[in-house]
Enzyme design. Structure first.
Site, PDB file in Angstrom:
ATOM      1  N   LEU A  46       0.817  -1.212   0.000  1.00  0.00           N
ATOM      2  CA  LEU A  46       0.000   0.000   0.000  1.00  0.00           C
ATOM      3  C   LEU A  46       0.853   1.265   0.000  1.00  0.00           C
ATOM      4  O   LEU A  46       0.489   2.270  -0.602  1.00  0.00           O
ATOM      5  CB  LEU A  46      -0.927   0.019   1.215  1.00  0.00           C
ATOM      6  CG  LEU A  46      -2.089  -0.972   1.190  1.00  0.00           C
ATOM      7  CD1 LEU A  46      -2.798  -0.963   2.544  1.00  0.00           C
ATOM      8  CD2 LEU A  46      -3.066  -0.639   0.076  1.00  0.00           C
ATOM      9  N   GLY A  47       1.968   1.222   0.706  1.00  0.00           N
ATOM     10  CA  GLY A  47       2.795   2.411   0.787  1.00  0.00           C
ATOM     11  C   GLY A  47       3.966   2.227   1.722  1.00  0.00           C
ATOM     12  O   GLY A  47       4.045   1.240   2.468  1.00  0.00           O
ATOM     13  N   MET A  48       4.876   3.186   1.660  1.00  0.00           N
ATOM     14  CA  MET A  48       6.085   3.134   2.470  1.00  0.00           C
ATOM     15  C   MET A  48       6.329   4.529   3.038  1.00  0.00           C
ATOM     16  O   MET A  48       6.249   5.523   2.320  1.00  0.00           O
ATOM     17  CB  MET A  48       7.262   2.706   1.587  1.00  0.00           C
ATOM     18  CG  MET A  48       8.579   2.547   2.315  1.00  0.00           C
ATOM     19  SD  MET A  48       9.944   2.199   1.156  1.00  0.00           S
ATOM     20  CE  MET A  48       9.352   0.730   0.335  1.00  0.00           C
ATOM     21  N   GLY A  49       6.606   4.602   4.334  1.00  0.00           N
ATOM     22  CA  GLY A  49       6.867   5.882   4.965  1.00  0.00           C
ATOM     23  C   GLY A  49       8.144   5.842   5.777  1.00  0.00           C
ATOM     24  O   GLY A  49       8.910   4.878   5.725  1.00  0.00           O
ATOM     25  N   SER A  50       8.362   6.894   6.543  1.00  0.00           N
ATOM     26  CA  SER A  50       9.581   6.980   7.345  1.00  0.00           C
ATOM     27  C   SER A  50       9.646   5.916   8.426  1.00  0.00           C
ATOM     28  O   SER A  50      10.727   5.558   8.886  1.00  0.00           O
ATOM     29  CB  SER A  50       9.672   8.369   7.998  1.00  0.00           C
ATOM     30  OG  SER A  50       9.742   9.372   7.022  1.00  0.00           O
ATOM     31  N   GLY A  52       7.760   2.788   8.354  1.00  0.00           N
ATOM     32  CA  GLY A  52       7.486   1.405   8.008  1.00  0.00           C
ATOM     33  C   GLY A  52       6.832   1.235   6.658  1.00  0.00           C
ATOM     34  O   GLY A  52       6.740   2.165   5.857  1.00  0.00           O
ATOM     35  N   LYS A  69       1.129  -3.820   8.856  1.00  0.00           N
ATOM     36  CA  LYS A  69       2.204  -2.834   8.875  1.00  0.00           C
ATOM     37  C   LYS A  69       3.461  -3.455   9.464  1.00  0.00           C
ATOM     38  O   LYS A  69       3.414  -4.105  10.500  1.00  0.00           O
ATOM     39  CB  LYS A  69       1.802  -1.603   9.678  1.00  0.00           C
ATOM     40  CG  LYS A  69       2.767  -0.442   9.525  1.00  0.00           C
ATOM     41  CD  LYS A  69       2.165   0.865  10.020  1.00  0.00           C
ATOM     42  CE  LYS A  69       3.074   2.049   9.777  1.00  0.00           C
ATOM     43  NZ  LYS A  69       2.492   3.309  10.253  1.00  0.00           N
ATOM     44  N   ASP A 164      -0.460  13.775  12.151  1.00  0.00           N
ATOM     45  CA  ASP A 164      -0.151  13.528  10.738  1.00  0.00           C
ATOM     46  C   ASP A 164      -1.422  13.582   9.894  1.00  0.00           C
ATOM     47  O   ASP A 164      -1.602  12.781   8.979  1.00  0.00           O
ATOM     48  CB  ASP A 164       0.540  12.165  10.585  1.00  0.00           C
ATOM     49  CG  ASP A 164       1.265  12.028   9.247  1.00  0.00           C
ATOM     50  OD1 ASP A 164       1.528  13.056   8.599  1.00  0.00           O
ATOM     51  OD2 ASP A 164       1.560  10.889   8.848  1.00  0.00           O
TER      52      ASP A 164
END
Length: 293
Positions: A46-50, A52, A69, A164
């Site tokens: 789904l996505g990647m952030g700072s 995880g 996650k 956030d």
């Protein structure tokens, strides 16, 4: 001083790239089709952030979709990962609201800290604005904010800041608005969190990021103000923009009700800030009534 500053940024950049490479290598265990702990089949990333990586999964036991996650922060190492994992899962355990994902399970897989949570149907504002180019009028923008505010009020009422709130983390499904991704959520009485969470902010970060990460209700209000601006600019005609090289600001570019402008100034902390989300709701309701005329 200048040399120290340069070396600091070089080290930060190298460390980030190294951790990103490690994260990509670890992705081999989380490929599409993989079944994690014999239960969660990964459908897609789904996505990647700072902090995880998130995956859409099918729970093969229940037949339901969920989000898994994997907590792997780009900065801070194992100790940092454990802190973030404890914070995010702890926040989810405290929150029980239909517009906030429910926590399902916590586990460790191949030494990775993982958890699963409810998958929230709908489309993010990011998708609606930039992929589908959906236009939000002033009234539609305020109506959406009006639906978001009670969710934020609920979080604040039990002493939690989201920190956030963004177009990527607000999901719309029909008439319903949802708030996701509690990776940065912290307790309002968070003096301890502020110390432990020092890696959230660097001294040379832009003021906007510092305001968003502040352990205070105004950090969420400031983020809501920016989100509202994103919505309002969706109907702005680019041909009306000022000549290249000049920035007149949103107050001159956007044609808005005077009370909407005042609302934005208070959310963005350029006028007396709000101290209670209920006051924001009152003001938004009043503006919506005025816009009916």
């Amino acid at each position: 001083m200048a040399i120290q500053y340069i070396w600091k940024h070089l080290w930060r950049s190298m460390n980030k790239k190294m951790n990103e490479a490690i994260r990509l290598w670890d992705d081999l265990w989380f490929r599409e089709g993989s079944i994690i702990t014999g239960r969660y089949r990964i459908e897609r990333k789904l996505g990647m952030g700072s902090y995880g990586v998130a995956y859409l999964c099918l729970d093969v036991r229940s037949g339901k979709r969920c989000v898994m996650k994997r907590v792997t922060p780009i900065r801070g190492g194992t100790e940092r990962a454990q802190f973030i994992y404890a914070k995010e899962t702890g926040m989810l355990e405290l929150l029980h609201h239909p517009s906030i994902p429910a926590l399902y399970s916590k586990f460790r897989y191949r030494n990775h800290l993982c958890f699963t949570m409810e998958y929230m149907d709908g489309k993010s504002l990011d998708t609606l604005l930039f992929q589908e180019q959906y236009p939000f009028t002033e009234r539609a923008s305020l109506l959406l904010i009006r639906k978001l505010l009670p969710i934020v009020a609920y979080m604040h009422s039990i002493g939690i800041l989201h920190r956030d709130i963004s177009i990527a983390n607000v999901v719309v499904e029909g008439e319903h608005v949802k708030l996701i991704d509690l990776g940065l959520a912290r307790e309002l009485a968070g003096a301890e969190s502020a110390v432990e969470d020092a890696l959230d902010i660097e001294a040379d970060d832009p003021s906007e990021k510092i305001l968003r990460r502040n352990i205070h209700v105004t950090s969420d209000y400031y983020a809501i103000g920016h989100l509202l601006l994103f919505l309002l600019y969706s109907t702005y005609n680019p041909k009306e923009r000022a000549p290249s090289g000049t920035d007149p600001g949103w107050e001159l570019e956007l044609t808005l009700h005077p009370d909407t402008k005042k609302l934005l100034r208070r959310l963005l902390l350029t006028e007396q800030p709000y101290v209670d989300v209920r006051d924001i709701i009152i003001d938004v309701n009043r503006i919506l009534l005025a816009l009916k005329d």
